[in-house]
Write an enzyme that holds these catalytic residues in place. Structure first.
Site, PDB file in Angstrom:
ATOM      1  N   LYS A   1      46.450  33.456  49.535  1.00  0.00           N
ATOM      2  CA  LYS A   1      45.505  33.828  50.597  1.00  0.00           C
ATOM      3  C   LYS A   1      46.115  33.766  51.994  1.00  0.00           C
ATOM      4  O   LYS A   1      45.753  34.523  52.874  1.00  0.00           O
ATOM      5  CB  LYS A   1      44.261  32.949  50.526  1.00  0.00           C
ATOM      6  CG  LYS A   1      43.344  33.315  49.365  1.00  0.00           C
ATOM      7  CD  LYS A   1      41.985  32.677  49.507  1.00  0.00           C
ATOM      8  CE  LYS A   1      41.014  33.254  48.503  1.00  0.00           C
ATOM      9  NZ  LYS A   1      41.269  32.774  47.131  1.00  0.00           N
TER      10      LYS A   1
ATOM     11  N   GLU B   1      34.358  34.506  56.212  1.00  0.00           N
ATOM     12  CA  GLU B   1      33.392  34.034  55.215  1.00  0.00           C
ATOM     13  C   GLU B   1      34.173  33.249  54.177  1.00  0.00           C
ATOM     14  O   GLU B   1      35.367  33.459  54.014  1.00  0.00           O
ATOM     15  CB  GLU B   1      32.692  35.222  54.548  1.00  0.00           C
ATOM     16  CG  GLU B   1      33.426  35.809  53.334  1.00  0.00           C
ATOM     17  CD  GLU B   1      34.749  36.498  53.645  1.00  0.00           C
ATOM     18  OE1 GLU B   1      34.974  36.862  54.813  1.00  0.00           O
ATOM     19  OE2 GLU B   1      35.571  36.662  52.707  1.00  0.00           O
TER      20      GLU B   1
ATOM     21  N   SER C   1      48.665  32.933  41.139  1.00  0.00           N
ATOM     22  CA  SER C   1      48.036  33.128  42.456  1.00  0.00           C
ATOM     23  C   SER C   1      47.821  31.826  43.213  1.00  0.00           C
ATOM     24  O   SER C   1      47.800  31.830  44.446  1.00  0.00           O
ATOM     25  CB  SER C   1      46.712  33.878  42.307  1.00  0.00           C
ATOM     26  OG  SER C   1      45.836  33.189  41.428  1.00  0.00           O
TER      27      SER C   1
HETATM   28  C1  LIG Z   1      40.752  33.387  45.980  1.00  0.00           C
HETATM   29  C2  LIG Z   1      41.634  33.277  44.827  1.00  0.00           C
HETATM   30  C3  LIG Z   1      41.712  34.295  43.845  1.00  0.00           C
HETATM   31  C4  LIG Z   1      40.830  35.502  43.846  1.00  0.00           C
HETATM   32  O1  LIG Z   1      40.969  36.353  44.940  1.00  0.00           O
HETATM   33  P1  LIG Z   1      41.696  37.772  44.822  1.00  0.00           P
HETATM   34  O2  LIG Z   1      41.333  38.451  46.094  1.00  0.00           O
HETATM   35  O3  LIG Z   1      41.141  38.458  43.613  1.00  0.00           O
HETATM   36  O4  LIG Z   1      43.139  37.512  44.692  1.00  0.00           O
HETATM   37  C5  LIG Z   1      42.633  34.148  42.818  1.00  0.00           C
HETATM   38  N1  LIG Z   1      43.423  33.065  42.724  1.00  0.00           N
HETATM   39  C6  LIG Z   1      43.368  32.067  43.632  1.00  0.00           C
HETATM   40  C7  LIG Z   1      44.270  30.892  43.463  1.00  0.00           C
HETATM   41  C8  LIG Z   1      42.480  32.138  44.706  1.00  0.00           C
HETATM   42  O5  LIG Z   1      42.434  31.126  45.597  1.00  0.00           O
END
Ligand SMILES: *Cc1c(COP(=O)(O)O)cnc(C)c1O
Length: 409
Positions: free
Chosen positions: A94, A116, A388
Site C-alpha cells: 500500500k 478512507e 502483498s
Molecule cells: C489492502 C490489502 C490487500 C487488498 O488490496 P488490493 O488493492 O486488492 O491490493 C491485499 N493484501 C494486503 C496485505 C493488503 O493490506
C-alpha cells in the site's frame, strides 16, 4: 447529481468499465487531478523522486524469493517465487501508492490529505507518508471498523492523523468512502483524496496501477536475472485489486504469461463473501462503472471475508475488463482455506503472510491444475506469487481461528 465526463470515453475506461461518475461539483477537482497526473508522468524529476523515496525509505526493490519447500509441500516440480511486498515499510504494497499520490498532491499545491480506510491498513500507510512529508491527514473510518481495529487507530493517531468515525449506513468501508468523497466535494481546492486501490473515478484506477507497476517491473527483471525467462503464471489476491494490477501490469502484453487473481469466498459463495467476479453484476458506484455485489435495488451489499483488506463489495474496473476479456482468470478461496494458506507458508518458508495474501497461497493447487491442462507436461514452470503483506496485523484473528481448531495441541 451524477455527471459523466465527456472525455472519459477515451481516457480512464477499460472496455465498458471505469469512467468518471462523480457529482458535478467534484468534476473540476477530478479533472484537475487527471491533468496534474498526466503532467507529472511526463516529468522525469517526479518519477525520479518517487524512485529515490522508494529506495531510501520504503526499502525497494523488494526481494524475489524462491520457495522450494512450499513447492515440495504442494508436490509440484514447478519453481515457485515469492515477490516480497511484505518487507516494505509498513508491511505491505500500500505504501507504494501513498508515496506517489502524496508527492503528486504536494506538486499540485494541496495542503491537506484525506483518505478512507476499512481495517486501517491504507489509513496507516497514508498517515505514515503524511508524517514523512509534514502534511495534515484526515482518515475516514467506519465506527464499526474503529471498534474492531483499535491498534491501527492508535497507529494513525500516533503518526499525527485525525481519525473521523463514520456512523452512516453500516459504518464500514463503503460508508467511509462516501464520507471521504463528501469531504472532497466540500474542500476541492486545498485537499487531495488518496484512494487506496485501483478504484474510484478516472484517473484513480490508472494512476494507482502505475504507482504499483513497480512490483511487476522489478519481478520481471529479477526473474530474468535468475532464470532468463518470463514467468508462466503470476498469482495475486484481489480486494480492490491494486497489488494484483501492480504485479500484472508489465505482464499483460506478454500473452504467454497466465494471470490469476484470487478473491475472497468468505464463508462460501452461497453464504457471506466478497467474490465480486464470481457473483457480482455491473453497476455504477464510488465514481466508476464496474462489477459489484448489489441487491435488486442496486444497493451495495455487505461483503464478508476473514481478511479485512479483501472485505469490499466492489473491484477495480480494469479487473472487470481483464475478467470479461479473459486475459486474467479469477479464482475464489474461502476463509478456512486462507487460514490453511497462512499456516502452509509459515511452516514451509518461515513467512507469516497477511490473511489477504494467504488467499493467493491457498489458490496454488488450483493454479497448478489449470496450468497442467494448458502447458507442456515436460516443461519446468515458473510461477510468481505476490506476497502483498505480512501477517503481524492478523495475528489476533489467526490465533483465535487456528487456536479454536487445534485446541491446546
Ligand atoms: C489492502 C490489502 C490487500 C487488498 O488490496 P488490493 O488493492 O486488492 O491490493 C491485499 N493484501 C494486503 C496485505 C493488503 O493490506
Amino acid at each position: 447529481m451524477i455527471a459523466q465526463s465527456k472525455s472519459s470515453a477515451v481516457a480512464g475506461t477499460f472496455g465498458r468499465f471505469g469512467g468518471r461518475y462523480v457529482a458535478e461539483t467534484l468534476m473540476p477537482a477530478v479533472e484537475e487531478l487527471a491533468a496534474a497526473w498526466r503532467d507529472a508522468c511526463n516529468d522525469p524529476g517526479f518519477t525520479a523522486t518517487i524512485d529515490t523515496i522508494l529506495a531510501q525509505w520504503v526499502g525497494r526493490p523488494s526481494p524475489l524469493s524462491p520457495a522450494l519447500r512450499l513447492a515440495a509441500a504442494l508436490g509440484t516440480t514447478a519453481r515457485l517465487w515469492l515477490k516480497r511486498e511484505d518487507l516494505n515499510h509498513t508491511g505491505s504494497h500500500k505504501i507504494n501508492n501513498c508515496v506517489g499520490q502524496v508527492l503528486l498532491a504536494k506538486r499540485m499545491g494541496k495542503r491537506r490529505i484525506i483518505a478512507e480506510t476499512g481495517a486501517g491498513q491504507h489509513g496507516v500507510a497514508t498517515a505514515t507518508v503524511c508524517a514523512y512529508f509534514g502534511l495534515p491527514c484526515v482518515v475516514y473510518m467506519g465506527a464499526v471498523d474503529i471498534e474492531r481495529q483499535q491498534l491501527n487507530v492508535l497507529r494513525m493517531r500516533l503518526l499525527g492523523a485525525e481519525v473521523v468515525a463514520v456512523q452512516s449506513g453500516s459504518a464500514t468501508l463503503k460508508d467511509a468512502i462516501n464520507e471521504a468523497l463528501r469531504d472532497w466535494v466540500a474542500h476541492p481546492l486545498d485537499t487531495h483524496y488518496v484512494i487506496g486501490s485501483v478504484m474510484g473515478p478516472d484517473p484513480y484506477p490508472t494512476m494507482v496501477r502505475e504507482l504499483q507497476r513497480v512490483i511487476g517491473r522489478e519481478t520481471k527483471a529479477q526473474l530474468h536475472a535468475q532464470v532468463g525467462r518470463l514467468p508462466d503464471a503470476v498469482v495475486a489476491c484481489v480486494g480492490g485489486g491494486s497489488n494484483a494490477m501492480g504485479i500484472f501490469a508489465d505482464f499483460i502484453p506478454e500473452p504467454e504469461v497466465a494471470l490469476f487473481g484470487v478473491e475472497a469466498a468468505g464463508e462460501g459463495l452461497d453464504g457471506r463473501h466478497a467474490a465480486t467476479m464470481s457473483r457480482g453484476s455491473e453497476g455504477v458506484y464510488h465514481g466508476m462503472r464496474s462489477l459489484v455485489l448489489q441487491d435488486e435495488h442496486g444497493q451495495l451489499l455487505e461483503a464478508h471475508s476473514i481478511s479485512a483488506g479483501l472485505d469490499y463489495p466492489g473491484v477495480g474496473p480494469e479487473h472487470a475488463h481483464l475478467f470479461e476479456s479473459g486475459r486474467a482468470r479469477y479464482l475464489a478461496v474461502d476463509d478456512q482455506a486462507a487460514l490453511r494458506g497462512v499456516e502452509l507458508l509459515a511452516r514451509t518458508e518461515g513467512i507469516i503472510p497477511a490473511l489477504e495474501t494467504a488467499h493467493a497461497i491457498a489458490a496454488l493447487p488450483e493454479v497448478l491444475r489449470l496450468l497442467a491442462t494448458s502447458r507442456d507436461p515436460a516443461a519446468v514452470l515458473d510461477i510468481v506469487v505476490n506476497i502483498s503483506g505480512r501477517g503481524d496485523k492478523d495475528m489476533h484473528t489467526i490465533a483465535a481461528r487456528l487456536g479454536a481448531a487445534q485446541g491446546d495441541r
